[in-house]
Motif scaffolding. Structure first.
Motif, short mmCIF file in Angstrom:
data_model
loop_
_atom_site.label_atom_id
_atom_site.label_comp_id
_atom_site.label_asym_id
_atom_site.label_seq_id
_atom_site.Cartn_x
_atom_site.Cartn_y
_atom_site.Cartn_z
N THR A 83 0.84 -1.19 0.00
CA THR A 83 0.00 0.00 0.00
C THR A 83 0.88 1.24 0.00
OG1 THR A 83 -1.71 -1.18 1.22
CG2 THR A 83 -1.85 1.22 1.20
N GLN B 151 -4.51 6.76 -1.57
CA GLN B 151 -4.05 5.40 -1.29
C GLN B 151 -4.02 4.61 -2.59
OE1 GLN B 151 -6.18 3.40 1.85
NE2 GLN B 151 -5.61 1.38 1.08
N GLU C 132 -2.74 0.67 -4.24
CA GLU C 132 -2.26 -0.70 -3.99
C GLU C 132 -1.32 -1.09 -5.13
OE1 GLU C 132 -2.89 -2.90 -1.41
OE2 GLU C 132 -3.92 -1.22 -0.44
N TRP D 136 3.43 -1.26 3.97
CA TRP D 136 2.94 -0.03 3.37
C TRP D 136 4.03 1.03 3.40
CZ3 TRP D 136 1.92 4.38 6.49
CH2 TRP D 136 1.82 4.16 7.88
#
Length: 196
Positions: free
Chosen positions: A14, A23, A25, A51
Protein backbone atom coordinates in the motif's frame (compact mmCIF):
# COMPACT_ATOMS: atom_id res chain seq x y z
CA UNK A 1 10.68 14.03 -11.15
CA UNK A 2 9.69 10.37 -11.45
CA UNK A 3 10.01 8.12 -8.42
CA UNK A 4 9.54 4.39 -9.09
CA UNK A 5 8.41 2.30 -6.13
CA UNK A 6 8.76 -1.42 -6.80
CA UNK A 7 6.95 -4.18 -4.96
CA UNK A 8 9.12 -7.29 -5.14
CA UNK A 9 7.25 -9.02 -2.32
CA UNK A 10 4.56 -11.68 -2.67
CA UNK A 11 1.95 -9.41 -1.02
CA UNK A 12 0.28 -6.18 -2.14
CA UNK A 13 2.07 -3.02 -1.03
CA UNK A 14 0.00 0.00 0.00
CA UNK A 15 1.27 3.45 -0.99
CA UNK A 16 -0.09 6.50 0.84
CA UNK A 17 0.49 9.94 -0.69
CA UNK A 18 0.33 12.58 2.06
CA UNK A 19 -0.99 15.15 2.82
CA UNK A 20 -3.66 14.27 0.23
CA UNK A 21 -4.54 10.92 1.86
CA UNK A 22 -4.40 9.17 -1.54
CA UNK A 23 -4.05 5.40 -1.29
CA UNK A 24 -2.76 3.07 -4.03
CA UNK A 25 -2.26 -0.70 -3.99
CA UNK A 26 0.86 -1.94 -5.76
CA UNK A 27 0.37 -5.61 -6.70
CA UNK A 28 3.10 -8.22 -6.17
CA UNK A 29 5.70 -7.79 -8.92
CA UNK A 30 4.22 -4.40 -9.81
CA UNK A 31 5.46 -0.83 -9.61
CA UNK A 32 4.09 2.60 -8.91
CA UNK A 33 5.53 5.50 -10.88
CA UNK A 34 5.04 8.66 -8.83
CA UNK A 35 5.44 11.95 -10.71
CA UNK A 36 6.40 14.79 -8.37
CA UNK A 37 7.35 18.45 -8.80
CA UNK A 38 11.11 18.96 -8.98
CA UNK A 39 13.02 20.47 -6.07
CA UNK A 40 10.20 20.23 -3.51
CA UNK A 41 10.65 18.80 0.01
CA UNK A 42 9.40 15.24 0.49
CA UNK A 43 10.05 12.18 2.58
CA UNK A 44 9.50 8.46 2.09
CA UNK A 45 8.75 6.17 5.03
CA UNK A 46 8.69 2.38 4.86
CA UNK A 47 6.55 0.55 7.40
CA UNK A 48 6.86 -3.12 8.43
CA UNK A 49 3.14 -3.73 7.82
CA UNK A 50 3.74 -3.65 4.04
CA UNK A 51 2.94 -0.03 3.37
CA UNK A 52 4.87 3.05 2.30
CA UNK A 53 4.08 6.68 3.03
CA UNK A 54 5.26 9.47 0.73
CA UNK A 55 4.95 12.97 2.15
CA UNK A 56 4.98 15.49 -0.71
CA UNK A 57 5.09 19.22 -0.02
CA UNK A 58 5.02 20.17 -3.70
CA UNK A 59 2.61 22.78 -5.06
CA UNK A 60 1.05 20.23 -7.43
CA UNK A 61 -0.54 16.97 -6.39
CA UNK A 62 1.57 13.88 -7.07
CA UNK A 63 0.47 11.71 -10.00
CA UNK A 64 0.61 7.96 -9.37
CA UNK A 65 0.46 5.27 -12.06
CA UNK A 66 0.34 1.68 -10.82
CA UNK A 67 1.91 -0.90 -13.13
CA UNK A 68 1.09 -4.60 -12.92
CA UNK A 69 3.62 -7.39 -13.30
CA UNK A 70 2.14 -8.14 -16.75
CA UNK A 71 2.46 -4.51 -17.88
CA UNK A 72 6.09 -4.57 -16.75
CA UNK A 73 6.72 -7.28 -19.36
CA UNK A 74 6.00 -4.73 -22.13
CA UNK A 75 7.89 -1.93 -20.40
CA UNK A 76 10.89 -4.24 -19.89
CA UNK A 77 10.77 -5.34 -23.56
CA UNK A 78 10.93 -1.71 -24.66
CA UNK A 79 13.88 -1.10 -22.30
CA UNK A 80 15.56 -4.25 -23.66
CA UNK A 81 15.19 -2.96 -27.24
CA UNK A 82 16.61 0.40 -26.27
CA UNK A 83 19.66 -1.08 -24.51
CA UNK A 84 20.27 -3.42 -27.41
CA UNK A 85 20.17 -0.59 -29.97
CA UNK A 86 22.89 1.29 -28.06
CA UNK A 87 25.29 -1.57 -28.84
CA UNK A 88 25.29 -0.68 -32.54
CA UNK A 89 27.34 2.48 -32.48
CA UNK A 90 26.10 5.78 -33.92
CA UNK A 91 23.17 4.42 -35.95
CA UNK A 92 21.93 2.29 -33.10
CA UNK A 93 22.30 5.14 -30.64
CA UNK A 94 20.30 7.42 -32.95
CA UNK A 95 17.54 4.80 -33.17
CA UNK A 96 17.49 4.44 -29.36
CA UNK A 97 17.24 8.21 -28.98
CA UNK A 98 14.35 8.23 -31.49
CA UNK A 99 12.61 5.65 -29.34
CA UNK A 100 13.22 7.76 -26.21
CA UNK A 101 11.88 10.88 -27.93
CA UNK A 102 8.70 9.08 -28.99
CA UNK A 103 8.10 7.87 -25.43
CA UNK A 104 8.77 11.32 -24.00
CA UNK A 105 6.32 13.02 -26.41
CA UNK A 106 3.60 10.46 -25.74
CA UNK A 107 4.10 10.45 -21.97
CA UNK A 108 3.18 14.12 -21.72
CA UNK A 109 -0.18 13.34 -23.32
CA UNK A 110 -1.18 9.84 -22.23
CA UNK A 111 0.95 8.99 -19.19
CA UNK A 112 3.84 6.69 -18.34
CA UNK A 113 2.34 3.26 -19.03
CA UNK A 114 0.32 4.01 -22.17
CA UNK A 115 3.25 5.94 -23.68
CA UNK A 116 5.48 2.89 -23.37
CA UNK A 117 2.79 0.55 -24.69
CA UNK A 118 2.12 2.68 -27.79
CA UNK A 119 5.85 3.22 -28.43
CA UNK A 120 6.45 -0.52 -28.09
CA UNK A 121 3.66 -1.29 -30.55
CA UNK A 122 5.06 1.19 -33.09
CA UNK A 123 8.56 -0.24 -32.56
CA UNK A 124 7.27 -3.79 -33.15
CA UNK A 125 5.39 -2.68 -36.28
CA UNK A 126 8.62 -1.23 -37.66
CA UNK A 127 10.57 -4.34 -36.65
CA UNK A 128 8.08 -6.70 -38.32
CA UNK A 129 7.77 -4.54 -41.46
CA UNK A 130 11.52 -4.43 -41.99
CA UNK A 131 11.96 -8.09 -41.08
CA UNK A 132 9.41 -9.11 -43.75
CA UNK A 133 11.29 -7.23 -46.50
CA UNK A 134 14.09 -8.38 -48.73
CA UNK A 135 17.60 -7.06 -48.09
CA UNK A 136 18.12 -3.44 -49.03
CA UNK A 137 14.42 -2.54 -49.25
CA UNK A 138 13.29 0.73 -47.70
CA UNK A 139 11.08 0.59 -44.60
CA UNK A 140 7.44 1.25 -45.63
CA UNK A 141 6.01 4.65 -44.68
CA UNK A 142 4.52 4.88 -41.16
CA UNK A 143 0.78 5.53 -41.29
CA UNK A 144 0.11 6.00 -37.57
CA UNK A 145 0.51 8.94 -35.21
CA UNK A 146 3.27 11.36 -36.20
CA UNK A 147 4.56 11.29 -32.60
CA UNK A 148 5.25 7.54 -32.92
CA UNK A 149 7.01 7.61 -36.31
CA UNK A 150 10.41 7.68 -34.58
CA UNK A 151 9.58 4.51 -32.61
CA UNK A 152 8.51 2.83 -35.86
CA UNK A 153 11.82 3.81 -37.53
CA UNK A 154 13.72 2.53 -34.48
CA UNK A 155 11.96 -0.83 -34.91
CA UNK A 156 13.04 -0.93 -38.56
CA UNK A 157 16.63 -0.17 -37.55
CA UNK A 158 16.49 -2.92 -34.90
CA UNK A 159 15.31 -5.47 -37.49
CA UNK A 160 18.14 -4.40 -39.80
CA UNK A 161 20.73 -4.80 -37.02
CA UNK A 162 19.18 -8.11 -36.00
CA UNK A 163 19.56 -9.47 -39.53
CA UNK A 164 23.14 -8.23 -39.75
CA UNK A 165 24.10 -9.98 -36.50
CA UNK A 166 22.55 -13.21 -37.77
CA UNK A 167 24.71 -12.96 -40.93
CA UNK A 168 27.81 -11.53 -39.25
CA UNK A 169 27.95 -12.36 -35.49
CA UNK A 170 31.26 -10.53 -34.96
CA UNK A 171 29.64 -7.22 -35.91
CA UNK A 172 29.97 -5.84 -32.39
CA UNK A 173 33.15 -6.13 -30.36
CA UNK A 174 31.83 -6.67 -26.82
CA UNK A 175 34.02 -9.59 -25.89
CA UNK A 176 30.93 -11.82 -25.89
CA UNK A 177 28.29 -12.88 -28.38
CA UNK A 178 26.82 -9.59 -29.61
CA UNK A 179 23.15 -10.43 -29.44
CA UNK A 180 21.15 -13.50 -28.67
CA UNK A 181 18.29 -13.24 -31.17
CA UNK A 182 16.43 -16.05 -29.39
CA UNK A 183 16.42 -13.98 -26.19
CA UNK A 184 15.12 -10.96 -28.13
CA UNK A 185 12.37 -12.99 -29.79
CA UNK A 186 11.31 -14.51 -26.48
CA UNK A 187 11.27 -11.06 -24.85
CA UNK A 188 9.20 -9.61 -27.70
CA UNK A 189 6.85 -12.64 -27.83
CA UNK A 190 6.09 -12.30 -24.12
CA UNK A 191 5.38 -8.59 -24.51
CA UNK A 192 3.28 -9.18 -27.63
CA UNK A 193 1.19 -11.71 -25.69
CA UNK A 194 0.44 -9.08 -23.02
CA UNK A 195 -0.64 -6.53 -25.63
CA UNK A 196 -2.73 -9.14 -27.44
Amino acid sequence: MKLPIRNRTSDPLTLFIEPYCDQHEIPPGGDAIVTLADMEPRSLDFHPENWVSLWDEGANEAIVEVITKEQNVVIDALAFARRWLYRFGGRGEAAAKDLDAAVEREEKIIGYVRARFTAYQAFRDGFRSKEAQSDGAVLPQWTGSKALAAAYRAGGAAAYFNQRTRCEPALIDLGEPPFDTDVARRTFDEADAVIG
